[in-house]
Write a protein that holds these residues in place. Structure first.
Motif, short mmCIF file in Angstrom:
data_model
loop_
_atom_site.label_atom_id
_atom_site.label_comp_id
_atom_site.label_asym_id
_atom_site.label_seq_id
_atom_site.Cartn_x
_atom_site.Cartn_y
_atom_site.Cartn_z
N THR A 63 0.84 -1.20 0.00
CA THR A 63 0.00 0.00 0.00
C THR A 63 0.87 1.25 0.00
OG1 THR A 63 -1.83 1.14 1.11
CG2 THR A 63 -0.22 0.08 2.53
N ASP A 64 0.37 2.31 -0.63
CA ASP A 64 1.15 3.54 -0.74
C ASP A 64 0.96 4.50 0.43
OD1 ASP A 64 2.36 2.86 -3.13
OD2 ASP A 64 0.79 3.78 -4.35
N ASP A 65 -0.14 4.35 1.18
CA ASP A 65 -0.43 5.35 2.21
C ASP A 65 -0.04 4.90 3.62
OD1 ASP A 65 -2.42 3.46 2.34
OD2 ASP A 65 -4.03 4.89 2.70
N GLU A 66 0.72 3.82 3.73
CA GLU A 66 1.22 3.37 5.03
C GLU A 66 2.72 3.17 4.96
OE1 GLU A 66 -0.51 0.02 6.96
OE2 GLU A 66 -2.55 0.80 6.79
N TRP A 81 6.85 7.67 11.89
CA TRP A 81 6.66 7.06 10.57
C TRP A 81 8.03 6.55 10.14
CZ3 TRP A 81 2.30 7.87 7.04
CH2 TRP A 81 2.52 7.45 5.72
N ARG A 91 7.34 11.09 -1.23
CA ARG A 91 6.85 10.20 -0.17
C ARG A 91 7.38 10.64 1.19
NH1 ARG A 91 4.20 5.51 0.55
NH2 ARG A 91 4.90 4.11 2.21
N LYS A 94 5.63 13.91 2.24
CA LYS A 94 4.25 13.61 2.63
C LYS A 94 4.23 13.01 4.04
CE LYS A 94 0.22 10.91 1.22
NZ LYS A 94 -0.32 9.95 0.25
N ALA A 95 5.16 12.09 4.31
CA ALA A 95 5.25 11.49 5.65
C ALA A 95 5.56 12.55 6.69
CB ALA A 95 6.32 10.39 5.65
N ARG A 98 2.55 14.33 7.76
CA ARG A 98 1.55 13.53 8.47
C ARG A 98 2.00 13.07 9.85
NH1 ARG A 98 -0.61 8.72 5.00
NH2 ARG A 98 -1.94 8.58 6.83
#
Length: 183
Positions: A63-66, A81, A91, A94-95, A98
Motif C-alpha cells: 500500500t502507498d499510504d502506510e 513514521w 513520499r 508527505k510522511a 503527516r
C-alpha cells in the motif's frame, strides 16, 4: 494466480542500554512476494531500534499510504513514521507532513547515490532523520533470516549487535540527516 506473502515468526529480545528499553517481542512479519530477506531484516532492525508498545508494522509494499512501521498515539495521530529503503522525496515529505517524526533506514550499495539526489529536496524537513545501514551489514543481517527466528538485539553507545543462533552481526549506522534539535 497472485503470490501470497510469506509469514515469518520472530521472538525478539531487545536490550537497548542507550534508551533503557528491555523487552521481549513475539512478532509476525509478512514478507511481500517482491520483498527480499535483506529488506525484511532491515524492517526488523528498525523495529528493534525504535521498539515501543505502540510500534507496529504497516502494510508496507502492498500500500502507498502506510509506512513500513509506525507508531500512533491514543488519538490516532502518527508519532513516528518509518520507511525502509530509498523512498522518493515526495513520499518522504508527505510522511513529514503527516507525522511528528519520520525515520528513513536506507541500505544497499546505492544509498549514497540516492541520498545525493534527494538530500537538498528534503533538507527543509525538520522532523526527518535518515540513517544508512552499510551494505555489508545489511547483507549479513539477511543471512539471519529464517521462517522461525529467535533473535537477540543489543544496543549500547550506538553499537548494535543482532544475534540469531550461533551468528552475530555487528552494525553501526551512518547518519545522513539528523532530526532538527537531536544530538
Amino acid at each position: 494466480m497472485a503470490l501470497k506473502a510469506t509469514i515469518f515468526k520472530v521472538d525478539l529480545q531487545i536490550s537497548d542500554m542507550d534508551r533503557q528499553y528491555y523487552a521481549a517481542h513475539a512478532l509476525t512479519i509478512a514478507r511481500h512476494p517482491s520483498e527480499t530477506d535483506e529488506r525484511m531484516m532491515i524492517r526488523l532492525l528498525a523495529f528493534a531500534l525504535n521498539a515501543h508498545d505502540a510500534l507496529i508494522f504497516g502494510k508496507g509494499l502492498s500500500t502507498d499510504d502506510e509506512p513500513d512501521l509506525w507508531q500512533k498515539d491514543l488519538t490516532g495521530a502518527i508519532d513516528l513514521w518509518i520507511e525502509v529503503g530509498q523512498p522518493d522525496e515526495k513520499r518522504i515529505l508527505k510522511a513529514c507532513g503527516r507525522s511528528s517524526r519520520v525515520l528513513v533506514y536506507s541500505y544497499s550499495s546505492t544509498s549514497n547515490i540516492w541520498w545525493n539526489q534527494i538530500a537538498n529536496k528534503v533538507d527543509r524537513a525538520k522532523n526527518l532523520s535518515v540513517l544508512n545501514v552499510p551494505a555489508e551489514s545489511s547483507l549479513a543481517l539477511a543471512k539471519l533470516a529464517q521462517r522461525t527466528m529467535q533473535l537477540q538485539c543489543t544496543i549500547q553507545e550506538g553499537q548494535i549487535w543482532m544475534s540469531g543462533g550461533e551468528d552475530t552481526v555487528q552494525l553501526e549506522l551512518n547518519t545522513l540527516k539528523l532530526l532538527a534539535g537531536a544530538s
